[in-house]
Design a protein around this motif. Sequence first.
Motif, PDB file in Angstrom:
ATOM      1  N   VAL A  84     -22.864  39.459  -3.570  1.00 16.63           N
ATOM      2  CA  VAL A  84     -22.629  38.341  -2.662  1.00 16.63           C
ATOM      3  C   VAL A  84     -23.935  38.372  -1.720  1.00 16.63           C
ATOM      4  N   GLY A  85     -24.222  39.457  -1.005  1.00 15.73           N
ATOM      5  CA  GLY A  85     -25.376  39.578  -0.217  1.00 15.73           C
ATOM      6  C   GLY A  85     -26.519  39.433  -0.804  1.00 15.73           C
ATOM      7  N   MET A  99     -18.687  32.720   3.197  1.00 13.95           N
ATOM      8  CA  MET A  99     -17.438  33.028   4.130  1.00 13.95           C
ATOM      9  C   MET A  99     -16.349  32.845   3.086  1.00 13.95           C
ATOM     10  N   HIS A 106     -11.346  40.250   3.419  1.00 11.37           N
ATOM     11  CA  HIS A 106     -10.367  40.337   4.546  1.00 11.37           C
ATOM     12  C   HIS A 106      -8.964  40.397   3.889  1.00 11.37           C
ATOM     13  N   ASP A 135     -22.966  39.499  17.006  1.00 11.50           N
ATOM     14  CA  ASP A 135     -22.657  39.659  15.730  1.00 11.50           C
ATOM     15  C   ASP A 135     -21.368  39.544  15.375  1.00 11.50           C
ATOM     16  N   ILE A 139     -16.507  43.057   8.437  1.00  8.71           N
ATOM     17  CA  ILE A 139     -15.896  43.667   7.328  1.00  8.71           C
ATOM     18  C   ILE A 139     -16.087  45.441   7.137  1.00  8.71           C
ATOM     19  N   ILE A 143     -13.255  48.665   7.974  1.00  5.45           N
ATOM     20  CA  ILE A 143     -13.315  49.729   6.849  1.00  5.45           C
ATOM     21  C   ILE A 143     -13.523  51.292   7.487  1.00  5.45           C
ATOM     22  N   VAL A 144     -14.297  51.218   8.521  1.00  3.39           N
ATOM     23  CA  VAL A 144     -14.513  52.578   9.171  1.00  3.39           C
ATOM     24  C   VAL A 144     -13.396  52.656  10.009  1.00  3.39           C
ATOM     25  N   PHE A 181     -20.920  51.656  17.377  1.00  4.63           N
ATOM     26  CA  PHE A 181     -21.339  50.557  17.376  1.00  4.63           C
ATOM     27  C   PHE A 181     -21.636  50.009  15.803  1.00  4.63           C
ATOM     28  N   GLY A 213     -23.778  52.093  13.242  1.00  2.49           N
ATOM     29  CA  GLY A 213     -23.632  51.898  11.540  1.00  2.49           C
ATOM     30  C   GLY A 213     -24.077  50.389  11.393  1.00  2.49           C
ATOM     31  N   GLY A 214     -24.106  50.070  10.085  1.00  6.60           N
ATOM     32  CA  GLY A 214     -24.159  48.903   9.733  1.00  6.60           C
ATOM     33  C   GLY A 214     -25.462  48.650   8.762  1.00  6.60           C
ATOM     34  N   ALA A 215     -25.326  47.711   8.042  1.00  3.73           N
ATOM     35  CA  ALA A 215     -26.653  47.633   6.850  1.00  3.73           C
ATOM     36  C   ALA A 215     -27.850  47.749   7.161  1.00  3.73           C
ATOM     37  N   ASP A 233     -21.903  55.110   5.537  1.00  2.00           N
ATOM     38  CA  ASP A 233     -20.727  54.540   5.013  1.00  2.00           C
ATOM     39  C   ASP A 233     -19.348  55.312   5.854  1.00  2.00           C
ATOM     40  N   ALA A 237     -19.009  58.692   8.056  1.00  2.00           N
ATOM     41  CA  ALA A 237     -18.402  58.409   9.488  1.00  2.00           C
ATOM     42  C   ALA A 237     -17.226  59.319   9.787  1.00  2.00           C
TER      43      ALA A 237
HETATM   44  C1  B12 Z   1     -19.764  38.784   4.497  1.00  2.00           C
HETATM   45  C2  B12 Z   1     -21.185  38.231   5.498  1.00  2.00           C
HETATM   46  C3  B12 Z   1     -21.229  37.428   6.389  1.00  2.00           C
HETATM   47  C4  B12 Z   1     -19.899  36.918   6.793  1.00  2.00           C
HETATM   48  C5  B12 Z   1     -19.267  37.901   7.642  1.00  2.00           C
HETATM   49  C6  B12 Z   1     -17.777  37.741   7.712  1.00  2.00           C
HETATM   50  C7  B12 Z   1     -17.366  39.051   8.528  1.00  2.00           C
HETATM   51  N1  B12 Z   1     -16.035  38.613   9.314  1.00  2.00           N
HETATM   52  O1  B12 Z   1     -17.645  40.065   8.497  1.00  2.00           O
HETATM   53  C8  B12 Z   1     -20.638  35.532   7.619  1.00  2.00           C
HETATM   54  C9  B12 Z   1     -20.490  34.607   6.482  1.00  2.00           C
HETATM   55  C10 B12 Z   1     -19.781  35.038   8.747  1.00  2.00           C
HETATM   56  C11 B12 Z   1     -21.635  35.778   7.786  1.00  2.00           C
HETATM   57  C12 B12 Z   1     -22.578  35.097   8.528  1.00  2.00           C
HETATM   58  C13 B12 Z   1     -23.935  35.585   9.173  1.00  2.00           C
HETATM   59  N2  B12 Z   1     -24.681  36.191   8.151  1.00  2.00           N
HETATM   60 CO1  B12 Z   1     -23.982  37.511   7.068  1.00  2.00          CO
HETATM   61  N3  B12 Z   1     -23.711  38.701   5.733  1.00  2.00           N
HETATM   62  C14 B12 Z   1     -22.477  39.000   4.933  1.00  2.00           C
HETATM   63  C15 B12 Z   1     -23.157  40.025   3.667  1.00  2.00           C
HETATM   64  C16 B12 Z   1     -22.848  39.102   2.612  1.00  2.00           C
HETATM   65  C17 B12 Z   1     -21.906  41.131   3.613  1.00  2.00           C
HETATM   66  C18 B12 Z   1     -21.529  41.936   4.814  1.00  2.00           C
HETATM   67  C19 B12 Z   1     -20.487  43.031   4.450  1.00  2.00           C
HETATM   68  O2  B12 Z   1     -19.350  42.740   4.719  1.00  2.00           O
HETATM   69  N4  B12 Z   1     -20.708  44.124   3.600  1.00  2.00           N
HETATM   70  C20 B12 Z   1     -19.559  44.945   3.208  1.00  2.00           C
HETATM   71  C21 B12 Z   1     -19.309  46.239   4.120  1.00  2.00           C
HETATM   72  C22 B12 Z   1     -18.466  47.109   3.355  1.00  2.00           C
HETATM   73  O3  B12 Z   1     -20.678  46.932   4.346  1.00  2.00           O
HETATM   74  P1  B12 Z   1     -21.340  47.179   5.644  1.00  2.00           P
HETATM   75  O4  B12 Z   1     -20.712  46.053   6.733  1.00  2.00           O
HETATM   76  O5  B12 Z   1     -22.496  47.515   5.634  1.00  2.00           O
HETATM   77  O6  B12 Z   1     -20.392  48.368   6.429  1.00  2.00           O
HETATM   78  C23 B12 Z   1     -20.556  49.813   5.845  1.00  2.00           C
HETATM   79  C24 B12 Z   1     -21.575  50.460   6.499  1.00  2.00           C
HETATM   80  O7  B12 Z   1     -22.707  49.966   7.032  1.00  2.00           O
HETATM   81  C25 B12 Z   1     -20.887  51.244   7.542  1.00  2.00           C
HETATM   82  N5  B12 Z   1     -20.743  50.856   8.802  1.00  2.00           N
HETATM   83  C26 B12 Z   1     -20.586  49.371   9.336  1.00  2.00           C
HETATM   84  N6  B12 Z   1     -20.440  49.465  10.497  1.00  2.00           N
HETATM   85  C27 B12 Z   1     -20.250  50.562  10.869  1.00  2.00           C
HETATM   86  C28 B12 Z   1     -20.113  50.959  12.503  1.00  2.00           C
HETATM   87  C29 B12 Z   1     -19.920  52.335  12.627  1.00  2.00           C
HETATM   88  C30 B12 Z   1     -19.973  52.877  13.803  1.00  2.00           C
HETATM   89  C31 B12 Z   1     -20.421  53.495  11.501  1.00  2.00           C
HETATM   90  C32 B12 Z   1     -20.506  54.730  11.754  1.00  2.00           C
HETATM   91  C33 B12 Z   1     -20.666  52.995  10.121  1.00  2.00           C
HETATM   92  C34 B12 Z   1     -20.435  51.305  10.006  1.00  2.00           C
HETATM   93  O8  B12 Z   1     -19.871  51.729   6.976  1.00  2.00           O
HETATM   94  C35 B12 Z   1     -19.244  50.512   6.350  1.00  2.00           C
HETATM   95  C36 B12 Z   1     -18.154  50.790   5.290  1.00  2.00           C
HETATM   96  O9  B12 Z   1     -18.957  51.642   3.978  1.00  2.00           O
HETATM   97  C37 B12 Z   1     -24.295  40.562   4.173  1.00  2.00           C
HETATM   98  C38 B12 Z   1     -25.087  41.062   3.048  1.00  2.00           C
HETATM   99  C39 B12 Z   1     -25.187  42.702   3.187  1.00  2.00           C
HETATM  100  N7  B12 Z   1     -26.142  43.280   2.354  1.00  2.00           N
HETATM  101  O10 B12 Z   1     -24.926  43.486   4.015  1.00  2.00           O
HETATM  102  C40 B12 Z   1     -24.845  39.499   4.911  1.00  2.00           C
HETATM  103  C41 B12 Z   1     -25.859  39.587   6.165  1.00  2.00           C
HETATM  104  C42 B12 Z   1     -25.772  40.671   6.928  1.00  2.00           C
HETATM  105  N8  B12 Z   1     -25.784  38.163   6.739  1.00  2.00           N
HETATM  106  C43 B12 Z   1     -27.003  37.839   7.046  1.00  2.00           C
HETATM  107  C44 B12 Z   1     -27.106  36.651   8.019  1.00  2.00           C
HETATM  108  C45 B12 Z   1     -28.570  36.345   7.913  1.00  2.00           C
HETATM  109  C46 B12 Z   1     -25.905  35.979   8.520  1.00  2.00           C
HETATM  110  C47 B12 Z   1     -26.238  34.705   9.371  1.00  2.00           C
HETATM  111  C48 B12 Z   1     -27.336  34.882  10.498  1.00  2.00           C
HETATM  112  C49 B12 Z   1     -26.459  33.737   8.507  1.00  2.00           C
HETATM  113  C50 B12 Z   1     -26.603  32.245   9.284  1.00  2.00           C
HETATM  114  N9  B12 Z   1     -27.841  31.591   8.951  1.00  2.00           N
HETATM  115  O11 B12 Z   1     -25.768  31.854   9.975  1.00  2.00           O
HETATM  116  C51 B12 Z   1     -24.739  34.602   9.904  1.00  2.00           C
HETATM  117  C52 B12 Z   1     -24.767  35.550  11.318  1.00  2.00           C
HETATM  118  C53 B12 Z   1     -23.520  35.134  11.965  1.00  2.00           C
HETATM  119  C54 B12 Z   1     -23.542  36.245  13.117  1.00  2.00           C
HETATM  120  N10 B12 Z   1     -23.936  35.702  14.368  1.00  2.00           N
HETATM  121  O12 B12 Z   1     -23.110  37.452  13.190  1.00  2.00           O
HETATM  122  C55 B12 Z   1     -28.300  38.837   6.474  1.00  2.00           C
HETATM  123  C56 B12 Z   1     -28.883  39.553   7.506  1.00  2.00           C
HETATM  124  C57 B12 Z   1     -30.408  39.919   7.374  1.00  2.00           C
HETATM  125  C58 B12 Z   1     -30.885  40.246   8.975  1.00  2.00           C
HETATM  126  N11 B12 Z   1     -32.304  40.937   8.478  1.00  2.00           N
HETATM  127  O13 B12 Z   1     -30.403  40.320   9.799  1.00  2.00           O
HETATM  128  C59 B12 Z   1     -27.471  39.710   5.560  1.00  2.00           C
HETATM  129  C60 B12 Z   1     -28.082  40.870   5.225  1.00  2.00           C
HETATM  130  C61 B12 Z   1     -27.589  38.863   4.135  1.00  2.00           C
HETATM  131  C62 B12 Z   1     -29.085  38.726   3.771  1.00  2.00           C
HETATM  132  N12 B12 Z   1     -29.284  39.477   2.550  1.00  2.00           N
HETATM  133  O14 B12 Z   1     -29.856  38.042   3.935  1.00  2.00           O
HETATM  134  N13 B12 Z   1     -22.270  37.098   7.007  1.00  2.00           N
END
Ligand code: B12
Length: 282
Positions: A84-85, A99, A106, A135, A139, A143-144, A181, A213-215, A233, A237
Motif C-alpha cells: 500500500v505504501g 485509509m 486496525h 503525525d 499502526i 504493534i510496538v 517516540f 522509531g518509525g519509517a 521493528d 524494540a
Molecule cells: C497507513 C498510512 C497512512 C494512514 C495512517 C493510518 C494510521 N492510523 O496509522 C493515513 C491514511 C491516515 C495516512 C496519512 C498520511 N500519510 Co501516510 N502512510 C501510511 C503507510 C502506507 C503505512 C504506514 C504503516 O502503518 N506501516 C506499517 C507499520 C507496521 O510500520 P511502521 O509504522 O514503520 O512501524 C514499524 C517500525 O517503524 C517501528 N516503529 C514504529 N513506531 C515506533 C516507535 C518506537 C518508539 C519504536 C522503537 C519503533 C517504532 O516498529 C513498527 C512495527 O514493526 C505509509 C507507507 C510506509 N512505507 O510507511 C504512508 C506514509 C508514511 N504516509 C505518507 C504521507 C505523505 C501521508 C500524508 C501526509 C498524506 C496526505 N497527503 O495527507 C498523511 C499525513 C497525515 C498525518 N498528519 O499524519 C508518506 C510519508 C512520506 C514522507 N516523506 O514523510 C508515506 C511514507 C507514504 C509514501 N510512500 O509516500 N497515512
Amino acid sequence: MPLRIDTEQDFDIEDLQYDIEDSRETGRWTDAPPEIKELFHEIEWNIIDGEHQDTVGLIQPALDAEVTARTLIAGPMATGIAEVGRRFKMDEYFLPEVMMSAKCMHAALAILKPLIIAEKTEEIGTVVVGTVQGDLHDIGKKIVAMMLEAAGFTVIDLGVTVPPEDFIAAIREHRPQIVGFSALLTTTMNMQWETLKLIKAEGLRQDVKVFVGGAPISQAWCDKIGADAYAADALIAVDKAKACLNEFVSWKGGDPALHAAMLAMDAEREAQKLAQAEAAVG
Ligand code: B12
C-alpha cells in the motif's frame, strides 16, 4: 503446536505489484502448508484492496490453523501494508485507498491484540509511547506497544499527534523507565528532537531512556538527536527495552555508554543473522 513460518526473510515488494495470481507464484512462505500460504496471500491482498470485513474474516481461520498472532502481523499484514505504501508513493493509490487499508490493519490488530497481550506473565517496567505532534500514523506504534506489553511492560499509549508537553506530563505522572517516540513523516521526525530537547530542559533526561522509531527514522537520526535507542521493528524494540531494564539498568538516560550498548546489540544481531545464513548455505 504453533506453526513456524519464516517471516524474517526479506521479500521483494515487486512480488505484490500486479495481482494475487502473481504473488502466489513467488517464493514467499513456501515453508508454510499450502492452505496457509494461500490464506496469507488472501490476507495481504485484502489489505491491499482495503477490504476490511474480508480481512477480518480471514484472521480467525488462520488462528484456528495454529498460525500465531505474531506471524500474521510480521507476515501477510506487513507485506500487505508495505505494498500500500509503495502504491501511494508511486501515485497509484491516493489517501482514500490508504485509509481503507489502514482500517483493515486496525481491524485485524483489534482481534490479535488480546492474544498478544495474553502472553504477559510478569511486570517488568513502564513505557510511555506516543506518535509525535502533527503525525497521525499509529499502526506501527500500536504493534510496538502490544509487543512491549506482552513482554511484561505496562504501556501508557498517549495516542497520536502528542505535543512535547504531554510527554513531559506523562513522564512526571507515570515515572516510566522508557519513553518512545514514533514518527512516520519526514516533516514530523523533527518533533522527536523537539520533544527530547524539552525532556532535557525539564531536567528529566537522566530519568528516562529515549527510544525512537518509525519509517523515516534511522540509527543516524537517533545518534544525531541524542536518543538512546533506535528500533527498526517491534521485536528489536522489545529486545532493547528489556536490556535497558536488565543488563543496562544502572546506566541513565543520555549516557553514551548506554547508546553504545544499544548499538552493540544491533551488531550482535547482524552477526548472528550472518552466521545463520552461512550455516544454511552449508
Ligand atoms: C497507513 C498510512 C497512512 C494512514 C495512517 C493510518 C494510521 N492510523 O496509522 C493515513 C491514511 C491516515 C495516512 C496519512 C498520511 N500519510 Co501516510 N502512510 C501510511 C503507510 C502506507 C503505512 C504506514 C504503516 O502503518 N506501516 C506499517 C507499520 C507496521 O510500520 P511502521 O509504522 O514503520 O512501524 C514499524 C517500525 O517503524 C517501528 N516503529 C514504529 N513506531 C515506533 C516507535 C518506537 C518508539 C519504536 C522503537 C519503533 C517504532 O516498529 C513498527 C512495527 O514493526 C505509509 C507507507 C510506509 N512505507 O510507511 C504512508 C506514509 C508514511 N504516509 C505518507 C504521507 C505523505 C501521508 C500524508 C501526509 C498524506 C496526505 N497527503 O495527507 C498523511 C499525513 C497525515 C498525518 N498528519 O499524519 C508518506 C510519508 C512520506 C514522507 N516523506 O514523510 C508515506 C511514507 C507514504 C509514501 N510512500 O509516500 N497515512
